[in-house]
Every structure is written in structure tokens, then in C-alpha cells.
Design an enzyme around this catalytic site. Sequence first.
Site, mmCIF file in Angstrom:
data_model
loop_
_atom_site.group_PDB
_atom_site.id
_atom_site.type_symbol
_atom_site.label_atom_id
_atom_site.label_comp_id
_atom_site.label_asym_id
_atom_site.label_seq_id
_atom_site.Cartn_x
_atom_site.Cartn_y
_atom_site.Cartn_z
ATOM 1 N N HIS A 129 -4.590 -13.596 47.565
ATOM 2 C CA HIS A 129 -5.621 -12.609 47.203
ATOM 3 C C HIS A 129 -6.975 -13.316 47.041
ATOM 4 C CE1 HIS A 129 -7.247 -9.095 44.841
ATOM 5 N NE2 HIS A 129 -7.946 -10.063 44.262
ATOM 6 N N GLU A 130 -6.976 -14.454 46.356
ATOM 7 C CA GLU A 130 -8.223 -15.194 46.139
ATOM 8 C C GLU A 130 -8.775 -15.741 47.455
ATOM 9 O OE1 GLU A 130 -9.903 -15.026 43.491
ATOM 10 O OE2 GLU A 130 -8.331 -14.052 42.336
ATOM 11 N N HIS A 133 -10.585 -13.113 49.415
ATOM 12 C CA HIS A 133 -11.975 -12.877 48.984
ATOM 13 C C HIS A 133 -12.913 -13.834 49.720
ATOM 14 C CE1 HIS A 133 -11.696 -9.905 45.845
ATOM 15 N NE2 HIS A 133 -10.913 -10.618 45.059
ATOM 16 N N GLU A 192 -11.600 -5.574 46.091
ATOM 17 C CA GLU A 192 -10.288 -5.945 45.538
ATOM 18 C C GLU A 192 -9.157 -5.420 46.410
ATOM 19 O OE1 GLU A 192 -10.109 -8.157 43.540
ATOM 20 O OE2 GLU A 192 -12.101 -8.141 42.689
HETATM 21 ZN ZN LIG Z 1 -9.840 -10.102 43.235
#
Ligand SMILES: [Zn+2]
Length: 264
Positions: A129-130, A133, A192
Amino acid sequence: MKKFTAAVLFLLVLILQNGCTTVPGTGRSALMLVPESALVEQSNNLFREMRRKTRISRNSEYNASVQRVGRKIADVVKDDMPNTHWEFVVFEDASQVNAFAMPGGKVGIYTGLFSLVEQDADLATVVSHEIAHVVARHGNQRVSQQILLAAGGLALGLSLDDEDRATRNAVMTAYGMGSTLGVALPYSRSHELEADKLGLIYMARAGYDPRRSLVFWEKMMRRQRAGLLPEFLSTHPAHQSRIRQLKSTMEWALAEYDAVRPLR
Ligand SMILES: [Zn+2]
């Protein structure tokens, strides 16, 4: 009005020089006003400072798993992120169930997160997830958005030059609140969700069972309901929309997982 014209011209120059980029993986076009190299340099300096000021974990198990999982997922995105020096650091803070990533590939994990980690796939849920980004350049889009909000506020302030101070303050306050609630919040929630979707595919391609992400986020939610609200979740999407999207991407993710499994 001269200042206003100058501000608009400044923005136009930024947009023409840098402008829109397409997010790899989702094909969404995104506004990026700042040269990525400048942002990477800033982030590298900030991360170096963090490393100096924050205690780094000496837990060999945490460090080994973060390096192992981080390398595998970074390898999956190497075509989208060539020449990126990924760095994964475990920061000592048991109270923070949190992780972050900066433009240029600096990823920080707080030791508090390990209270929810039972296996590498759990850690892969957060790390992917990071990394998503970073790959989707969300940092640049957030900075660009801040520039536009500031420019909007500036333009409004200048057009109200003749109004009395009280009215002006009231309008500026309302505009400030509106900017935060109306624009900034949904925008970062969409980031997100995009990071969730891309992250799910990355973890599957790295050989981690994507179904584990559902288990992990559920655990995170239970922790949140118990009153321990991690900062990590404050701008994160509502639980139901997150789970719904993960489930709708799961078929694709499982196909990716099945394709790499014999190789790993
Ligand atoms: Zn996030």
C-alpha cells in the site's frame, strides 16, 4: 489585480512545465505541478533527518521481515520506478500502528504495526500500500493540490480587498474549512483507495496471498473500534468502501497470485 494575474501566470507556467502525468497501473491522469526530482530531494533530506532524530529499531526479526518483504515488492514495481533507491526503515515507537512512504522510495514502519502482523503477507499488505502511494506519485499530487488551494485563497483574498475586515475574515475562514472538508479530504481518500487497489496487485505479484489483506484490515478496524485509533487511519477510506473495493479487485489479484506461485 496585478498580484492575482501574477499568481495565475505562475500557476500556468507550473502546469505547462510539468502538468499532467498518467498513474501507472490505473491509467488515471493526475495533476503534478512540482518537478519530481525536487520532491525526491526534499524527501531524502527529510528522511535523513528522521533517521537521525527518531530511534531506529534493533529488533532483528522486525528488520529482517521488513527488508525481505520490501525488496520483493520493490522488485515488482521496478519497471514503473527505475533508478529508485528504495529504503525500508523500522522506527522504534510501539504506540504507533503506522507506516508511511515518501516520494523517491523512502518507507518507514513503526514497531507498533507489528502488534497486528502474524505473517509476511500481513506486512506485505501495508508495505505494498505504501509503495503504491510512491508509484502513483500521490506525494506530488498532494503538494500540487496544496499549491492550488493556496492560490485559490490568495485570489479570494485579493478580490475582497475593499470589504471590511470582519467579512473578509469570515469568508476566508469559510473558504479554509471548505477547502479542507470539501476538497482535500475526499481527494486523499481517493488516493487511499487507489493505493489499496494497486497494493493488492503488487502483493499478489510478489507472491503474497492477497486474501490476507482482508484479514489484516479487519484486524486494524477492530483495533480502531476498541478506541486505539491509529493516525494512519484518520484519512483512510471508510472501512466498508475499502473492503468492497478490495473484494472487487480480488479476482484480478488472485489470478496474478496464481501466475507467480509456481515460480516462488
Ligand atoms: Zn495510505
